[in-house]
Write a protein that holds these residues in place. Structure first.
Motif, mmCIF file in Angstrom:
data_model
loop_
_atom_site.group_PDB
_atom_site.id
_atom_site.type_symbol
_atom_site.label_atom_id
_atom_site.label_comp_id
_atom_site.label_asym_id
_atom_site.label_seq_id
_atom_site.Cartn_x
_atom_site.Cartn_y
_atom_site.Cartn_z
ATOM 1 N N LEU A 77 -37.599 -18.988 -45.256
ATOM 2 C CA LEU A 77 -37.419 -17.618 -44.771
ATOM 3 C C LEU A 77 -37.062 -17.598 -43.295
ATOM 4 O O LEU A 77 -36.155 -16.882 -42.873
ATOM 5 N N ILE A 78 -37.734 -18.420 -42.500
ATOM 6 C CA ILE A 78 -37.425 -18.506 -41.064
ATOM 7 C C ILE A 78 -36.000 -19.025 -40.867
ATOM 8 O O ILE A 78 -35.228 -18.489 -40.065
ATOM 9 N N LEU A 79 -35.627 -20.068 -41.605
ATOM 10 C CA LEU A 79 -34.282 -20.644 -41.459
ATOM 11 C C LEU A 79 -33.190 -19.665 -41.855
ATOM 12 O O LEU A 79 -32.185 -19.527 -41.147
ATOM 13 N N VAL A 80 -33.376 -18.970 -42.971
ATOM 14 C CA VAL A 80 -32.357 -18.004 -43.394
ATOM 15 C C VAL A 80 -32.317 -16.823 -42.417
ATOM 16 O O VAL A 80 -31.259 -16.257 -42.153
ATOM 17 N N GLY A 81 -33.473 -16.476 -41.837
ATOM 18 C CA GLY A 81 -33.507 -15.429 -40.816
ATOM 19 C C GLY A 81 -32.743 -15.810 -39.566
ATOM 20 O O GLY A 81 -32.050 -14.992 -38.970
ATOM 21 N N LEU A 82 -32.853 -17.074 -39.171
ATOM 22 C CA LEU A 82 -32.091 -17.566 -38.016
ATOM 23 C C LEU A 82 -30.594 -17.580 -38.302
ATOM 24 O O LEU A 82 -29.781 -17.132 -37.484
ATOM 25 N N LYS A 83 -30.218 -18.087 -39.472
ATOM 26 C CA LYS A 83 -28.792 -18.186 -39.824
ATOM 27 C C LYS A 83 -28.132 -16.818 -39.969
ATOM 28 O O LYS A 83 -26.967 -16.644 -39.620
ATOM 29 N N ALA A 84 -28.887 -15.824 -40.460
ATOM 30 C CA ALA A 84 -28.324 -14.489 -40.682
ATOM 31 C C ALA A 84 -28.396 -13.606 -39.439
ATOM 32 O O ALA A 84 -27.856 -12.509 -39.435
ATOM 33 N N GLY A 85 -29.062 -14.079 -38.396
ATOM 34 C CA GLY A 85 -29.142 -13.300 -37.175
ATOM 35 C C GLY A 85 -30.270 -12.287 -37.137
ATOM 36 O O GLY A 85 -30.345 -11.484 -36.212
ATOM 37 N N VAL A 86 -31.143 -12.294 -38.134
ATOM 38 C CA VAL A 86 -32.318 -11.431 -38.080
ATOM 39 C C VAL A 86 -33.205 -11.872 -36.919
ATOM 40 O O VAL A 86 -33.719 -11.062 -36.165
ATOM 41 N N LEU A 87 -33.379 -13.173 -36.787
ATOM 42 C CA LEU A 87 -34.070 -13.761 -35.651
ATOM 43 C C LEU A 87 -32.985 -14.244 -34.685
ATOM 44 O O LEU A 87 -32.142 -15.053 -35.041
ATOM 45 N N ASP A 88 -33.000 -13.725 -33.479
ATOM 46 C CA ASP A 88 -31.907 -13.974 -32.542
ATOM 47 C C ASP A 88 -32.067 -15.276 -31.764
ATOM 48 O O ASP A 88 -33.031 -16.024 -31.945
ATOM 49 N N ASP A 89 -31.117 -15.528 -30.889
ATOM 50 C CA ASP A 89 -31.116 -16.758 -30.094
ATOM 51 C C ASP A 89 -32.327 -16.831 -29.163
ATOM 52 O O ASP A 89 -32.828 -17.921 -28.880
ATOM 53 N N ASP A 90 -32.796 -15.684 -28.668
ATOM 54 C CA ASP A 90 -33.993 -15.682 -27.818
ATOM 55 C C ASP A 90 -35.190 -16.214 -28.594
ATOM 56 O O ASP A 90 -35.989 -16.986 -28.067
ATOM 57 N N PHE A 91 -35.327 -15.809 -29.863
ATOM 58 C CA PHE A 91 -36.412 -16.307 -30.705
ATOM 59 C C PHE A 91 -36.290 -17.820 -30.873
ATOM 60 O O PHE A 91 -37.266 -18.548 -30.750
ATOM 61 N N LYS A 92 -35.081 -18.271 -31.152
ATOM 62 C CA LYS A 92 -34.847 -19.705 -31.353
ATOM 63 C C LYS A 92 -35.210 -20.494 -30.095
ATOM 64 O O LYS A 92 -35.875 -21.523 -30.179
ATOM 65 N N GLN A 93 -34.808 -19.997 -28.927
ATOM 66 C CA GLN A 93 -35.106 -20.700 -27.677
ATOM 67 C C GLN A 93 -36.608 -20.722 -27.393
ATOM 68 O O GLN A 93 -37.148 -21.735 -26.945
ATOM 69 N N GLU A 94 -37.313 -19.619 -27.666
ATOM 70 C CA GLU A 94 -38.756 -19.577 -27.461
ATOM 71 C C GLU A 94 -39.465 -20.535 -28.413
ATOM 72 O O GLU A 94 -40.450 -21.178 -28.050
ATOM 73 N N LEU A 95 -38.959 -20.642 -29.631
ATOM 74 C CA LEU A 95 -39.530 -21.568 -30.613
ATOM 75 C C LEU A 95 -39.347 -23.008 -30.156
ATOM 76 O O LEU A 95 -40.292 -23.808 -30.187
#
Length: 100
Positions: A77-95
């Motif tokens: 769910l997290i991965l598909v959220g990242l790929k679809a843009g639900v979770l943005d680049d800021d979220f990815k960088q914080e992670l």
């Protein structure tokens, strides 16, 4: 000429919020979703993890209870959220920063 405001696109609107974008991972008859939503009363964006099921009264009904899912479904769910843009680049960088 009058000013025209650009309407924000969204998937669905309720009294509570606008669902801006959502993705799901299925597990049997359950659909786990991660959604980017706009909370009207608070005037801010949030991320919601939720459960949907087909019920007698409505197909794809939001089930208002805690979401229990397996670790592999959560990661998916997290991965598909990242790929679809639900979770943005800021979220990815914080992670990434939090894991370092």
């Amino acid at each position: 000429m009058a000013n025209q405001s650009k309407e924000e696109l969204f998937e669905k609107e309720t009294k509570y919020c606008k669902i801006i974008r959502s993705v799901t991972v299925e597990d049997g008859d359950e659909r786990f979703a991660i959604e980017k939503i706009y909370i009207k009363s608070l005037q801010r964006y949030e991320v919601r993890i939720c459960l949907y099921r087909d019920c007698r009264d409505r197909i794809n009904k939001l089930i208002p209870r805690p979401v229990d899912l397996t670790m592999d479904k959560f990661v998916a769910l997290i991965l598909v959220g990242l790929k679809a843009g639900v979770l943005d680049d800021d979220f990815k960088q914080e992670l990434i920063k939090g894991l370092a």
